[in-house]
Design an enzyme around this catalytic site. Structure first.
Site, PDB file in Angstrom:
ATOM      1  N   ARG A   8      35.412  71.410  48.240  1.00 45.50           N
ATOM      2  CA  ARG A   8      36.822  71.585  47.862  1.00 45.50           C
ATOM      3  C   ARG A   8      36.980  71.612  46.339  1.00 45.50           C
ATOM      4  NH1 ARG A   8      39.725  65.791  47.471  1.00 45.50           N
ATOM      5  NH2 ARG A   8      37.876  64.509  47.667  1.00 45.50           N
ATOM      6  N   SER A  34      44.424  66.980  46.273  1.00 49.40           N
ATOM      7  CA  SER A  34      43.326  66.818  47.228  1.00 49.40           C
ATOM      8  C   SER A  34      42.647  68.138  47.555  1.00 49.40           C
ATOM      9  CB  SER A  34      43.838  66.185  48.524  1.00 49.40           C
ATOM     10  OG  SER A  34      44.409  64.927  48.269  1.00 49.40           O
ATOM     11  N   GLU A  55      53.752  73.224  56.543  1.00 49.49           N
ATOM     12  CA  GLU A  55      52.622  74.146  56.623  1.00 49.49           C
ATOM     13  C   GLU A  55      52.964  75.426  57.361  1.00 49.49           C
ATOM     14  OE1 GLU A  55      52.697  70.984  57.634  1.00 49.49           O
ATOM     15  OE2 GLU A  55      51.538  69.927  56.107  1.00 49.49           O
ATOM     16  N   PHE A  80      45.924  70.722  59.361  1.00 50.84           N
ATOM     17  CA  PHE A  80      47.284  71.282  59.322  1.00 50.84           C
ATOM     18  C   PHE A  80      47.244  72.807  59.154  1.00 50.84           C
ATOM     19  CE2 PHE A  80      47.561  67.002  57.175  1.00 50.84           C
ATOM     20  CZ  PHE A  80      47.874  66.334  58.345  1.00 50.84           C
ATOM     21  N   HIS A 106      39.065  69.323  53.599  1.00 49.85           N
ATOM     22  CA  HIS A 106      38.999  68.129  54.449  1.00 49.85           C
ATOM     23  C   HIS A 106      38.694  68.482  55.897  1.00 49.85           C
ATOM     24  CE1 HIS A 106      40.896  66.761  50.809  1.00 49.85           C
ATOM     25  NE2 HIS A 106      40.802  65.497  51.190  1.00 49.85           N
ATOM     26  N   ASP A 114      40.298  58.367  56.993  1.00 50.56           N
ATOM     27  CA  ASP A 114      41.612  58.758  57.522  1.00 50.56           C
ATOM     28  C   ASP A 114      41.622  58.825  59.053  1.00 50.56           C
ATOM     29  OD1 ASP A 114      43.197  58.796  55.314  1.00 50.56           O
ATOM     30  OD2 ASP A 114      43.171  60.962  55.017  1.00 50.56           O
ATOM     31  N   ARG A 164      35.639  67.386  52.157  1.00 50.35           N
ATOM     32  CA  ARG A 164      36.120  66.391  51.207  1.00 50.35           C
ATOM     33  C   ARG A 164      34.954  65.723  50.475  1.00 50.35           C
ATOM     34  NH1 ARG A 164      36.615  60.644  52.184  1.00 50.35           N
ATOM     35  NH2 ARG A 164      37.847  59.709  50.527  1.00 50.35           N
TER      36      ARG A 164
END
Ligand SMILES: Cc1ncc(C[n+]2csc(CCOP(=O)(O)OP(=O)(O)O)c2C)c(N)n1
Ligand SMILES: [Mg+2]
Lengths: 311, 283
Positions: A8, A34, A55, A80, A106, A114, A164
């Site tokens: 990322r 992020s 989104e 998402f 991610h 998470d 991530r």
């Protein structure tokens, strides 16, 4: 680990690097720090739009922008981008075949702490099933940079899968890649390990484990999952006689399935799959989770032996 | 509300805040900011209002609470632990591989969690289903919801807002934790959801605005809501993100970052000092 870079992060850098192209517009959904689109935002603030936590709206906005000649990168977490907005991606982006590039970060279980709600392990299956969609899932910074460049050059929708977690560099900074072409990283004759994304590093390790047992494993990185490199897969089937796939994704309909589809229809040989076995993830340290769900070099090596025993 | 009761709720809320700091610090990740801003509301609901029994968390007649902004799992867990649903000592296992305390609420692993959440806005919609089931079955339970102000940017919220009013779900009592911040900054700068109260009024809700950190205002709003017939309830609760820990207050940067051990110590010391001041007040 020092020297490790998250794909990322490479995505954000690449957006900024190639961002001089005035056609490029970047959208984000309240996650710009992020997803790393903030790197592009700092350089080209007029072409970066935060669409808020929305989104579905972001994806359709991207479609509208693309209909007016823009090359749009729409970013959020993979869960998402590919999950929540799936039907918008299908009907408003892929059906009209717009130049929308989905920068999904991610992805996979290595999201870690998470937990399951944020660990997207179904996106390869979802995205590759949509007509007109291309899917690229790079394994390191150099191939992530290539993925962004390829997405800009490729006409039509592209799904880019980024992680991530900081990962080791598989490729030299100046390595060249070709859209739709896999890369043979190591020659081998007894079994082929065909890996994707974060699993490529473990595929190389697995080959070393197998080497100690006098098993010669070929290692192939397939970064472009769709269109998939049929030639490299068929060649591997013919020359090594069996295959193990490795992905940070569910084994249901994912990368392994994509490889198996080619093998089954062109040159059937045993295919074993390493991936998440039809279950949700959980919270935890990313490395502990990779271990817990069998996404390891050891497991790849074990499956390689199983595949060979089927012959 | 009597002074003594206010003091007791403040004490409980402070202990819950301590749990939030300890849990996120131990995890090394998680979301303290929005957890601290909704703590007083959670305290009121779980210690004064809700018909719940920690010994019987699955009772079909219980009131429900849904943390629609699931990233605020730390406050939900700390509240449930404080209320006796599971041991407080377990809070420090938050987000660890061996723990039942997932990064985002998982109703299958944690006693007292009424809905699995984490993807913003879905919680409110699931609450509508629960409220509707209560109507179908002629049950008296209420469904409470905690939402974020950034969360309101999701289109799904407004589909839910429409449905709740359409089906006259007066057994639904929802709080918006109006702390003015989301991840990328101020809600008004990222994607403005304001005016919040007016929007819900237009959608047909009974709307009240309060100070999220004033127990008497929380009580009054909940009592008003319970008397309402025929409309879903929205309580727009003006709050301070990071409330109670001075260096976290009103800082977007503390949305999803855990305190380091020294920061945690400093925060706990502030909360302990506040507890001591409450003791003094009582005497
Ligand atoms: C559908 C969805 N999109 C994005 C996210 C990532 N995310 C987690 S928290 C957050 C910001 C939430 O802000 P707000 O609702 O104001 O919460 P609070 O300030 O109370 O913490 C975002 C974008 C998510 N969890 N779900
Ligand atoms: Mg907020």
């Amino acid at each position: 680990m020092a020297g490790n870079i998250a794909t990322r992060a490479a995505y954000g850098e690449a957006l900024a690097e190639f961002g001089a192209d005035e056609r490029i517009v970047v959208l984000d959904a309240d996650l710009s720090k992020s997803t790393k689109t903030d790197v592009f935002q700092k350089k080209y603030p007029d072409r970066h739009f935060n669409m808020g936590i929305a989104e579905a709206n972001m994806m359709c906005t991207a479609a509208g922008l693309a209909s007016c000649g823009k090359i749009v990168f729409a970013s959020s977490f993979a869960i998402f981008a590919a999950g929540r907005a799936f039907e918008m991606v299908r009907n408003s982006i892929c059906y009209p075949e717009f130049n929308v590039k989905i920068g999904a970060t991610h992805a996979g279980i290595s999201v870690g702490e998470d937990g399951a709600s944020h660990q997207m392990i179904e996106d390869i299956a979802l995205m590759r099933s949509i007509p007109n969609m291309s899917v690229i899932s790079p394994c390191d910074a150099a191939s992530a940079r290539f993925a962004v460049k390829a997405a800009i050059e490729k006409q039509g929708p592209v799904y880019l899968r980024f992680g991530r977690l900081a990962v080791p560099q598989i490729y030299d900074k100046n390595a060249t890649f070709e859209f739709g072409k896999g890369v043979q990283l190591k020659e081998g004759s007894d079994v082929s390990i065909i890996a994707n994304g974060l699993m490529v590093q473990y595929a190389l390790e697995a080959a070393k484990i197998l080497e100690e047992q006098n098993i010669s494993a070929r290692v192939i990185d397939i970064h472009t999952i769709k269109p998939i490199d049929r030639d490299i897969i068929i060649k591997a089937a013919k020359e090594t006689g069996c295959i193990v796939t490795a992905e940070e994704h569910t084994v249901v309909g994912g990368f392994g399935s994509a490889v198996a589809e080619v093998v089954c229809s062109e040159y059937p040989v045993p295919v074993k799959m390493v991936g998440i076995e039809d279950q949700f993830g959980k919270s935890g340290n990313p490395y502990e989770l990779l271990e817990l769900y069998g996404l390891t070099a050891k497991n790849i090596a074990a499956k390689a032996i199983e595949a060979m025993q089927m012959l | 509300m009597e002074q003594k009761e206010i003091l007791s709720l403040k004490r409980t809320a402070t202990n819950i805040r301590k749990g939030i700091l300890k849990a996120t610090c131990s995890a090394g990740s998680g979301h303290p900011g929005g957890s601290l801003s909704i703590t007083d509301i959670m305290t009121y609901l779980y210690f004064k209002e809700m018909n719940i029994d920690p010994k019987d968390p699955q009772n079909p007649d219980r009131d429900r609470f849904i943390m629609s902004k699931g990233h605020c799992a730390p406050v939900l867990y700390s509240t449930l632990a404080e209320r006796g649903f599971f041991p407080k000592e377990d809070l420090i296992t938050l987000r660890k591989t061996s723990s039942y305390l997932e990064g985002h609420p998982n109703m299958k692993s944690t006693p007292g969690v009424d809905m699995s959440t984490g993807s913003l806005a879905q919680g409110l919609s699931t609450a509508i289903g629960m409220a509707l089931a209560g109507k179908i079955d002629n049950k008296n339970y209420r469904v409470f919801v905690g939402m974020g102000d950034g969360e309101l940017e999701e289109g799904l919220v407004w589909e839910a807002a429409m449905a709740a009013a359409h089906y006259k779900l007066d057994n639904l009592i929802c709080f918006v934790d109006y702390n003015g911040l989301q991840i990328d900054g101020k809600i008004t700068e990222v994607m403005n959801p304001e005016p919040i109260a007016d929007k819900f009024i237009a959608f047909g809700w009974y709307v009240q605005s309060i100070d999220a950190h004033d127990f008497e205002q929380i009580e009054k709003a909940v009592e008003n809501a319970k008397k309402q017939k025929g409309k879903p309830n929205m309580i727009v609760a003006h709050s301070t993100k990071g409330k109670g820990v001075s260096f976290m207050e009103n800082q977007a940067g503390w949305h999803g970052v855990a305190p380091k051990p020294d920061e945690c110590e400093r925060g706990l010391a502030e909360l302990d000092a506040y507890l001591a001041s409450l003791d003094k007040e009582e005497q």
